[in-house]
Design a protein around this motif. Structure first.
Motif, short mmCIF file in Angstrom:
data_model
loop_
_atom_site.label_atom_id
_atom_site.label_comp_id
_atom_site.label_asym_id
_atom_site.label_seq_id
_atom_site.Cartn_x
_atom_site.Cartn_y
_atom_site.Cartn_z
N TYR A 99 0.84 -1.20 0.07
CA TYR A 99 0.04 0.05 -0.11
C TYR A 99 0.69 1.35 0.13
N THR A 100 0.43 2.39 -0.54
CA THR A 100 1.16 3.54 -0.43
C THR A 100 0.47 4.70 0.32
N ARG A 101 1.14 5.81 0.71
CA ARG A 101 0.71 6.67 1.64
C ARG A 101 1.54 8.13 1.16
N PRO A 102 0.87 9.20 1.30
CA PRO A 102 1.51 10.46 0.70
C PRO A 102 2.18 11.10 1.85
N ALA A 103 3.14 11.86 1.48
CA ALA A 103 4.14 12.71 2.44
C ALA A 103 3.23 13.24 3.56
N GLY A 104 3.94 13.66 4.73
CA GLY A 104 2.91 14.44 5.69
C GLY A 104 2.29 13.88 6.89
N GLY A 105 1.77 12.52 6.63
CA GLY A 105 1.15 11.98 7.61
C GLY A 105 2.21 11.62 8.97
N GLU A 106 1.30 11.92 10.12
CA GLU A 106 2.03 11.76 11.33
C GLU A 106 1.33 10.80 12.25
N HIS A 107 2.07 9.81 12.60
CA HIS A 107 1.51 8.75 13.50
C HIS A 107 2.69 7.82 14.16
N GLU A 108 1.96 7.02 15.20
CA GLU A 108 2.85 5.70 15.56
C GLU A 108 2.12 4.69 14.93
N VAL A 109 2.98 3.58 14.77
CA VAL A 109 2.62 2.16 14.33
C VAL A 109 2.96 1.16 15.15
N VAL A 110 1.89 0.61 16.00
CA VAL A 110 2.18 -0.62 16.88
C VAL A 110 1.83 -1.99 16.12
N ASN A 111 2.60 -2.90 16.66
CA ASN A 111 2.06 -4.24 16.37
C ASN A 111 1.27 -4.70 17.29
N ALA A 112 -0.05 -4.67 16.64
CA ALA A 112 -1.21 -5.13 17.72
C ALA A 112 -1.52 -6.63 17.65
N GLY A 113 -0.74 -7.26 17.11
CA GLY A 113 -1.07 -8.82 16.92
C GLY A 113 -0.08 -9.41 18.13
N ASP A 114 -0.34 -10.92 18.10
CA ASP A 114 0.45 -11.71 19.01
C ASP A 114 1.60 -12.32 18.32
N SER A 115 2.22 -11.96 17.25
CA SER A 115 3.08 -12.68 16.59
C SER A 115 4.18 -11.34 15.81
N ASP A 116 5.32 -11.82 15.68
CA ASP A 116 6.17 -11.02 15.14
C ASP A 116 5.77 -10.36 13.68
N LEU A 117 5.94 -9.03 13.71
CA LEU A 117 5.69 -8.56 12.38
C LEU A 117 6.58 -7.86 11.72
N ALA A 118 6.76 -7.68 10.24
CA ALA A 118 7.81 -7.30 9.39
C ALA A 118 7.28 -6.77 8.36
N PHE A 119 7.80 -5.56 7.90
CA PHE A 119 7.32 -4.83 6.72
C PHE A 119 8.69 -4.11 6.27
N VAL A 120 8.62 -3.84 4.94
CA VAL A 120 9.76 -2.94 4.08
C VAL A 120 8.96 -1.63 3.82
N GLU A 121 9.45 -0.62 4.13
CA GLU A 121 9.16 0.66 3.87
C GLU A 121 10.20 1.56 2.79
N ILE A 122 9.43 1.80 1.75
CA ILE A 122 10.22 2.31 0.72
C ILE A 122 9.81 3.61 0.47
N GLU A 123 10.78 4.92 0.64
CA GLU A 123 10.51 6.23 0.84
C GLU A 123 11.00 6.88 -0.58
N LEU A 124 10.02 7.45 -1.32
CA LEU A 124 10.37 8.04 -2.59
C LEU A 124 10.99 9.62 -2.36
N LYS A 125 12.14 9.93 -2.58
CA LYS A 125 12.80 10.92 -2.08
C LYS A 125 12.54 12.36 -3.23
#
Length: 102
Positions: free
Chosen positions: A68-94
């Protein structure tokens, strides 16, 4: 909140930055603002809670390989709300591509 998730920068140049994020249950990115448009590619299935500065929480189910994609400017905190390990790759377009809005 302090970052407890583990970011590993895999690539960083003038065009883009690629970071793998690894979370155990309850780990967080800490509150941050995105300076660039970005793409997230989940490596594992999992559930996140995204918390905005005003305290609103949005829960999401991530599926491995479903980007999924998101635009610049978003402000937040991301928490693993599940009960197992989580991983993702984030690609920032400069740099915007031709015809980019913004």
């Amino acid at each position: 909140m302090t970052t407890t998730a583990r970011p590993t920068v895999q690539h960083d140049d003038e065009h883009l930055r690629v970071t793998r994020w690894d979370f155990t249950p309850g780990d967080t990115t800490g509150r941050h603002r995105h300076a660039y448009d970005y793409v997230v590619v989940p490596v594992t299935d999992g559930r996140t809670d995204v918390i905005t500065p005003d305290g609103n929480t949005t829960s999401s189910e991530l599926r491995a390989g479903q980007s999924y994609t998101r635009p610049a400017g978003g402000e937040h905190e991301v928490v693993n709300a599940g009960d197992s390990d989580l991983a993702f790759v984030e690609i920032e377009l400069k740099h915007p591509t031709p015809g980019h809005r913004g």
